[in-house]
Design an enzyme around this catalytic site. Structure first.
Site, PDB file in Angstrom:
ATOM      1  N   ASP A  80      -6.914   4.515  -4.938  1.00  0.00           N
ATOM      2  CA  ASP A  80      -7.608   4.360  -3.661  1.00  0.00           C
ATOM      3  C   ASP A  80      -8.266   5.711  -3.410  1.00  0.00           C
ATOM      4  OD1 ASP A  80      -7.888   2.422  -1.278  1.00  0.00           O
ATOM      5  OD2 ASP A  80      -7.270   4.253  -0.252  1.00  0.00           O
ATOM      6  N   LYS A 135       0.857  -1.188   0.000  1.00  0.00           N
ATOM      7  CA  LYS A 135       0.000   0.000   0.000  1.00  0.00           C
ATOM      8  C   LYS A 135       0.887   1.229   0.000  1.00  0.00           C
ATOM      9  CE  LYS A 135      -4.492   0.853   0.084  1.00  0.00           C
ATOM     10  NZ  LYS A 135      -5.537   0.104  -0.658  1.00  0.00           N
TER      11      LYS A 135
END
Length: 444
Positions: A165, A125
């Site tokens: 995201d 991430k």
């Protein structure tokens, strides 16, 4: 002190002031206790110690210049958590709340989510505390180019493949990909969520929301039920919420509430999704404008009140820890039968326990919102093969993946004596594949 307890104690001591990461690790590791007890070799191999420590953590500055010529500096992050089953895969988040704890919690969750898809992708991430809201396209382009000028050194089509995201949509992915291609002089699938004109996949935008509804429908089906006729509340109004709403309505549900970071709308007649799409996707406006355009609907300031609306199915699709203990009690009192997490860790640990103790079907995010990363992996496959699949082909593969995820987490829960506990089922099902690969690789 058990092996799991000792690992968690050490993790908290060595990673202070990281509450989101502590929460995620505690939830996952505690639910793995039975699987760990059944395999003593894991402790001897230091498997959990290696699992909770990222393989690589990259922090960097991101300098950029605004339209007035002022220089700004933001923080950039990429946490490459685990590559045991494939290249790191996980989104980039641009939001003022981003810090190392949040990126680590997201990256850790991503390990198991990606494993559950059945596809060969590891967990990672990244992101920045940059806020795209209120910025011009040129400012966002300059920021993205500066961000990628550092990040490009650490990613690659077979190494680490980021995606979007919160705060990173099609516009940002385009700017990021353009800079990567410019620096590396290669057109490869190094980012997913790309535009269709330069290697993207159909159904990617819809995937997380559609996938959430597919697994929800499968969970209900396993109980002889379906979404048809159900009243749903969906928090959020981004891609996940919008397309969960779309698919839920296609399957016969009535969605009566949605929200954004300012407040929520309630429409007892059922949300008019065309109006929401116009406001959020075209105009980039605020959800409160819905009440001005749809007669009979209501707008309320603040987001927490959305969970006071009676519903059969609740799908939190906004952000972490949005559904707390108090809200869970209200949902139970109002007769909710299923909660499916469309966002990453949107339900607190206390709220999760309340829902489970009340017999509510609870589908955790690492299983329920895996449709997005699953379709990203399908995009990677298309890129590698220089292929382009139709919307129907991708959607069919997505549905199959989500149905299989439910079957696998259901089977894992039953195997270890936790029938119906899909938090335990998802964590164990995701963990076992990663653990097997890590053991095969030796101590690395």
């Amino acid at each position: 002190m058990s092996y799991v307890e000792s690992v968690l104690t050490r993790l908290k001591e060595q990673n202070p002031n990281e509450p989101e990461f502590h929460q995620a690790a505690t939830e996952v590791l505690n639910s793995l206790q039975c699987a760990i007890d059944a395999n003593p070799a894991y402790e001897k191999a230091g498997l959990l110690e290696r699992l909770v420590e990222p393989e690589r953590t990259i922090l960097f500055r991101v300098p950029w210049v605004d339209d007035q010529g002022n220089v700004h500096v933001n923080k950039g992050y990429r946490v490459q958590f685990n590559s045991a089953i494939g290249p790191y895969k996980g989104g980039l988040r641009f939001h003022p709340s981003v810090n190392l704890s949040i990126i680590k919690f997201l990256g850790f969750e991503q390990i198991f989510k990606n494993s559950l898809t059945g596809l060969p992708i590891g967990g990672g991430k990244g992101g920045s505390n940059f806020d795209p809201k209120g910025k011009s396209d040129n400012e966002i382009m300059r920021f993205c180019q500066s961000f990628m000028t550092e990040l490009y050194r650490h990613i690659g089509a077979d190494t680490d493949v980021p995606a979007g995201d919160i705060g990173v949509g099609a516009r940002e992915i385009g700017f990021l990909f353009g800079q990567y291609k410019r620096i590396r002089d290669e057109h490869v699938g190094v980012l997913t969520g790309r535009g269709l004109s330069y290697g993207g996949s159909l159904a990617r935008k819809e995937a997380t929301g559609y996938g959430l509804v597919y697994i929800t429908e499968e969970a209900l089906k396993s109980r002889g039920d379906s979404l048809k006729g159900k009243t749903c509340v969906i928090s959020g109004s981004g891609n996940v919420a919008i397309y969960a709403c779309e698919k839920a309505m296609e399957l016969g549900a009535k969605v009566v509430a949605m929200c954004d970071s300012n407040g929520y709308i309630y429409d007892r007649n059922g949300i008019r999704l065309d109006v929401v799409k116009q406001i959020k996707e075209v105009e980039r406006g605020r959800i409160k404008e819905y009440a001005d355009r749809v007669k009979g609907s209501e707008y309320h300031e603040g987001c927490k009140g959305i969970w006071t609306i009676p519903c059969n199915v609740a799908l939190p699709c906004a952000t972490q820890n949005e559904l707390d203990e108090e809200s869970a009690k209200i949902l139970v009192k109002n007769g909710v039968t299923l909660v499916g997490e469309g966002a990453n860790m949107p339900t607190t640990l206390q709220a999760t326990h309340i829902l489970q103790e009340a017999g509510v079907v609870f589908l955790p995010g690492k299983a329920a919102n895996a449709g997005g990363v699953a379709t990203s992996a399908l995009e990677m496959a298309q890129s590698s093969g220089r292929l382009f699949w139709s919307f129907e082909e991708v959607d069919a593969k997505l549905r199959t993946i989500m149905v299989n995820i439910f079957k696998n987490i259901d089977a894992a829960a039953k195997k270890y004596g936790f029938e119906g506990n899909y938090v335990v089922g998802a964590n164990i099902a995701g963990f076992e594949k990663v653990a097997e690969a890590m053991m095969a690789h030796g101590v690395v």
